[in-house]
Design a protein around this motif. Structure first.
Motif, short mmCIF file in Angstrom:
data_model
loop_
_atom_site.label_atom_id
_atom_site.label_comp_id
_atom_site.label_asym_id
_atom_site.label_seq_id
_atom_site.Cartn_x
_atom_site.Cartn_y
_atom_site.Cartn_z
N ILE A 95 0.86 -1.18 0.00
CA ILE A 95 0.00 0.00 0.00
C ILE A 95 0.90 1.24 0.00
O ILE A 95 1.58 1.53 0.99
CB ILE A 95 -0.92 0.04 1.24
N THR A 96 0.91 1.91 -1.11
CA THR A 96 1.71 3.12 -1.24
C THR A 96 1.16 3.96 -2.40
O THR A 96 0.57 3.41 -3.33
CB THR A 96 3.21 2.76 -1.49
N PRO A 97 1.30 5.25 -2.34
CA PRO A 97 0.85 6.08 -3.46
C PRO A 97 1.55 5.67 -4.76
O PRO A 97 2.73 5.31 -4.74
CB PRO A 97 1.24 7.50 -3.05
N VAL A 98 0.85 5.75 -5.86
CA VAL A 98 1.40 5.35 -7.15
C VAL A 98 2.69 6.10 -7.46
O VAL A 98 3.65 5.51 -7.98
CB VAL A 98 0.36 5.56 -8.28
N LEU A 99 2.74 7.37 -7.14
CA LEU A 99 3.94 8.16 -7.43
C LEU A 99 5.16 7.69 -6.64
O LEU A 99 6.30 7.94 -7.05
CB LEU A 99 3.68 9.64 -7.17
N ASP A 100 4.94 6.99 -5.53
CA ASP A 100 6.05 6.50 -4.72
C ASP A 100 6.46 5.07 -5.06
O ASP A 100 7.43 4.56 -4.52
CB ASP A 100 5.69 6.56 -3.23
N MET A 101 5.70 4.43 -5.93
CA MET A 101 6.01 3.05 -6.30
C MET A 101 7.20 3.00 -7.23
O MET A 101 7.30 3.78 -8.17
CB MET A 101 4.83 2.41 -7.06
N GLY A 102 8.06 2.06 -6.99
CA GLY A 102 9.13 1.81 -7.94
C GLY A 102 8.60 0.94 -9.06
O GLY A 102 7.51 0.38 -8.99
N GLU A 103 9.38 0.79 -10.10
CA GLU A 103 8.96 -0.01 -11.25
C GLU A 103 8.71 -1.47 -10.87
O GLU A 103 7.78 -2.10 -11.36
CB GLU A 103 10.02 0.07 -12.35
N GLY A 104 9.53 -2.01 -9.97
CA GLY A 104 9.37 -3.41 -9.57
C GLY A 104 8.05 -3.67 -8.88
O GLY A 104 7.38 -4.67 -9.16
N ILE A 105 7.65 -2.80 -7.97
CA ILE A 105 6.37 -2.95 -7.27
C ILE A 105 5.22 -2.85 -8.26
O ILE A 105 4.26 -3.62 -8.22
CB ILE A 105 6.23 -1.92 -6.14
N TRP A 106 5.30 -1.90 -9.16
CA TRP A 106 4.26 -1.72 -10.18
C TRP A 106 4.10 -2.99 -11.01
O TRP A 106 2.99 -3.46 -11.26
CB TRP A 106 4.62 -0.53 -11.06
N GLU A 107 5.23 -3.56 -11.45
CA GLU A 107 5.20 -4.78 -12.26
C GLU A 107 4.57 -5.95 -11.50
O GLU A 107 3.75 -6.68 -12.05
CB GLU A 107 6.62 -5.16 -12.70
N ILE A 108 4.97 -6.13 -10.25
CA ILE A 108 4.41 -7.23 -9.44
C ILE A 108 2.92 -7.05 -9.25
O ILE A 108 2.13 -7.99 -9.44
CB ILE A 108 5.12 -7.30 -8.06
N ASP A 109 2.51 -5.85 -8.89
CA ASP A 109 1.10 -5.57 -8.66
C ASP A 109 0.26 -5.83 -9.92
O ASP A 109 -0.79 -6.48 -9.86
CB ASP A 109 0.93 -4.14 -8.18
N LEU A 110 0.72 -5.34 -11.05
CA LEU A 110 -0.01 -5.54 -12.30
C LEU A 110 -0.04 -7.01 -12.71
O LEU A 110 -1.06 -7.52 -13.17
CB LEU A 110 0.59 -4.71 -13.43
N SER A 111 1.08 -7.71 -12.54
CA SER A 111 1.11 -9.11 -12.98
C SER A 111 0.18 -9.98 -12.14
O SER A 111 -0.44 -10.91 -12.67
CB SER A 111 2.54 -9.65 -12.95
N VAL A 112 0.05 -9.70 -10.86
CA VAL A 112 -0.83 -10.51 -10.01
C VAL A 112 -2.29 -10.04 -10.12
O VAL A 112 -3.19 -10.83 -10.40
CB VAL A 112 -0.38 -10.48 -8.53
#
Length: 118
Positions: A95-112
């Motif tokens: 749980i973090t604001p989108v602007l604070d997400m790194g690319e890795g977290i974004w990728e994991i979240d989208l893939s799952v």
């Protein structure tokens, strides 16, 4: 018993709303196959489910296609059929604001959460 003689697979059914959905299916008479990550405690959740029909759990390593196919095979082997699939596995522990997400977290979240349900 609205769902008597139905077999339901609930992917991600070990916690949250997905667990409650699996419990409701069981309460309404369905036989339920619960799929969840290998590190999640399915036994406690299954013991809490009401209903006279059998409930089985299938551990998943990473909710890959192989894990889902294994769960489908387990349902058909155990119950002879599969009527309903609720593919709703997801993660909510990042749980973090989108602007604070790194690319890795974004990728994991989208893939799952997004690609995983396809």
């Amino acid at each position: 018993m609205k769902l008597e003689n139905k077999v339901v697979l609930v992917n991600g059914g070990s916690s949250g709303i997905r667990k409650e959905i699996a419990r409701l299916f069981a309460k309404e008479g369905a036989s339920v196959v619960v799929v969840a990550g290998a590190n999640e405690k399915l036994e406690d959740n299954i013991d809490q489910m009401e209903g006279s029909h059998k409930i089985i759990s299938v551990p998943a390593s990473d909710n890959s296609e192989d894990d889902i196919q294994n769960a489908i095979n387990a349902a058909v082997k155990e119950f002879g059929k599969l009527d309903i699939v609720l593919n709703c596995a997801g993660i909510a522990d990042i749980i973090t604001p989108v602007l604070d997400m790194g690319e890795g977290i974004w990728e994991i979240d989208l893939s799952v959460d997004l690609t995983g349900a396809i």
